[in-house]
Design an enzyme around this catalytic site. Structure first.
Site, PDB file in Angstrom:
ATOM      1  N   GLU A   1     100.712  74.952  88.479  1.00 35.50           N
ATOM      2  CA  GLU A   1     100.518  74.606  89.898  1.00 35.50           C
ATOM      3  C   GLU A   1     101.402  73.465  90.387  1.00 35.50           C
ATOM      4  O   GLU A   1     101.543  73.272  91.594  1.00 35.50           O
ATOM      5  CB  GLU A   1      99.048  74.277  90.199  1.00 35.50           C
ATOM      6  CG  GLU A   1      98.599  72.945  89.639  1.00 35.50           C
ATOM      7  CD  GLU A   1      97.458  72.298  90.408  1.00 35.50           C
ATOM      8  OE1 GLU A   1      97.004  72.852  91.414  1.00 35.50           O
ATOM      9  OE2 GLU A   1      97.038  71.211  89.988  1.00 35.50           O
TER      10      GLU A   1
ATOM     11  N   HIS B   1      97.123  73.619  94.319  1.00 36.72           N
ATOM     12  CA  HIS B   1      98.510  73.615  94.802  1.00 36.72           C
ATOM     13  C   HIS B   1      99.131  75.021  94.865  1.00 36.72           C
ATOM     14  O   HIS B   1     100.351  75.142  95.036  1.00 36.72           O
ATOM     15  CB  HIS B   1      99.383  72.713  93.923  1.00 36.72           C
ATOM     16  CG  HIS B   1      99.098  71.248  94.106  1.00 36.72           C
ATOM     17  ND1 HIS B   1      99.454  70.574  95.250  1.00 36.72           N
ATOM     18  CD2 HIS B   1      98.474  70.353  93.308  1.00 36.72           C
ATOM     19  CE1 HIS B   1      99.070  69.300  95.138  1.00 36.72           C
ATOM     20  NE2 HIS B   1      98.466  69.144  93.981  1.00 36.72           N
TER      21      HIS B   1
ATOM     22  N   HIS C   1      93.838  70.362  86.128  1.00 37.71           N
ATOM     23  CA  HIS C   1      93.872  69.599  87.387  1.00 37.71           C
ATOM     24  C   HIS C   1      93.837  68.085  87.209  1.00 37.71           C
ATOM     25  O   HIS C   1      94.449  67.383  88.002  1.00 37.71           O
ATOM     26  CB  HIS C   1      92.757  70.018  88.346  1.00 37.71           C
ATOM     27  CG  HIS C   1      92.706  69.233  89.631  1.00 37.71           C
ATOM     28  ND1 HIS C   1      93.627  69.418  90.640  1.00 37.71           N
ATOM     29  CD2 HIS C   1      91.879  68.250  90.058  1.00 37.71           C
ATOM     30  CE1 HIS C   1      93.337  68.585  91.643  1.00 37.71           C
ATOM     31  NE2 HIS C   1      92.297  67.857  91.309  1.00 37.71           N
TER      32      HIS C   1
ATOM     33  N   HIS D   1      95.122  66.228  84.871  1.00 35.74           N
ATOM     34  CA  HIS D   1      96.410  65.762  84.343  1.00 35.74           C
ATOM     35  C   HIS D   1      96.288  64.736  83.218  1.00 35.74           C
ATOM     36  O   HIS D   1      97.245  64.031  82.924  1.00 35.74           O
ATOM     37  CB  HIS D   1      97.311  65.205  85.460  1.00 35.74           C
ATOM     38  CG  HIS D   1      97.828  66.246  86.396  1.00 35.74           C
ATOM     39  ND1 HIS D   1      98.987  66.102  87.131  1.00 35.74           N
ATOM     40  CD2 HIS D   1      97.349  67.476  86.726  1.00 35.74           C
ATOM     41  CE1 HIS D   1      99.186  67.161  87.874  1.00 35.74           C
ATOM     42  NE2 HIS D   1      98.198  68.022  87.658  1.00 35.74           N
TER      43      HIS D   1
HETATM   44 FE   LIG Z   1      97.779  69.810  88.699  1.00 32.18          FE
HETATM   45 FE   LIG Z   2      95.175  70.779  90.841  1.00 32.89          FE
END
Ligand SMILES: [Fe+2]
Ligand SMILES: [Fe+2]
Length: 270
Positions: free
Chosen positions: A39, A68, A179, A181
């Site tokens: 993403e 994203h 998501h 990270h």
């Molecule tokens: Fe991400």
């Molecule tokens: Fe994300």
């Protein structure tokens, strides 16, 4: 079966470490099926058809997305013709693309990949729990269904990821978060034989703010006026993933361990 999931690829640092280390990963781990979150692959924001094609050509079996998904608008028409690119399942009816796929794996086996997106501290969406239930009801794990099922939970809150994992436990091979990270240190096999890690972590430059250049990211927190647009940090990336082995008769996980390679984080081979 041996399954590898790699977390959010952020910009060129992330793309380079994934593509650059893939041959070595194949040699050492012999994964049968590889899923990667893309993403943030296109300069931190979404993915382009060209970048997605590169990953698929390099041997990534499925690319998942997230909030994203639509940052590069050209991906919308591409998505309808590319079943190996998945966006979260619980977008409203009529959204381009799909949130689930069943794919061929070596030796006649079938791997299902599902992505759902959380709602805590994120944009409102359809209920991920209900969307997941609908799919799992018609897709059993094991004989008569899929040989392995991988569920990517794209969510901000660890609580929501863990709750979705507990709901899916015993019915899928792996639940892995994306998501946030940052890789979490909680790789485990849940009761029922479902491998789980709250977040796989990103593939990107960790001398950053979740993959983005530090100064612009800090400015956004400190000053409440528009600043420089966020862009990916560009030093060497760390590849972060989760490796799982499953029992071919049941589809349940027998082993789970993190994979971290390159860049700044301590190396870990499963
Ligand atoms: Fe991400
Ligand atoms: Fe994300």
């Amino acid at each position: 079966m041996k399954l590898l999931y790699m977390g959010d690829v952020v910009g060129r640092s992330g793309r380079d470490v994934v593509i650059g280390r893939l041959a070595e990963i194949r040699d050492r781990l012999s994964p049968d099926f590889i899923v990667m979150n893309g993403e943030n692959a296109a300069h931190g924001f979404g993915i382009t058809p060209r970048i997605c094609d590169e990953f698929l050509a390099a041997g990534i079996d499925v690319v998942t997305l997230g909030n994203h998904s639509w940052d590069q608008r050209e991906i919308m028409p591409y998505m309808d013709g590319q079943p190996r690119l998945l966006r979260p399942l619980n977008y409203p009816a009529g959204t381009p693309g799909r949130g689930i796929g069943v794919f061929a794996a070596p030796r006649g086996r079938k791997v299902a990949v599902i992505q759902v997106m959380g709602r805590l501290f994120m944009d409102p969406l359809d209920c991920p729990f209900a969307a997941l239930e609908r799919e799992l009801a018609r897709l059993p794990l094991g004989p008569g269904g899929a040989d392995a099922i991988i569920l990517d939970v794209h969510a901000e809150a660890s609580s929501e990821k863990m709750a979705l994992a507990q709901v899916a436990a015993g019915r899928v091979s792996l639940v892995v978060g994306s998501h946030s990270h940052v890789p979490t240190a909680d790789a485990q096999i849940l009761p029922g034989g479902t491998a789980y890690q709250t977040d796989a972590g990103m593939c990107g430059d960790y001398d950053s703010v979740i993959g983005m250049k530090k100064d612009a990211a800090i400015f956004k927190f400190v000053r409440k006026i528009p600043g420089e647009r966020l862009s990916p940090a560009e030093a060497a990336g760390t590849l972060c993933g989760v490796f799982v082995e499953t029992d071919d008769r049941s589809g349940r996980a027998t082993r789970v361990a993190p994979l971290r390679l390159g860049g700044r984080l301590a190396e870990a081979w499963p």
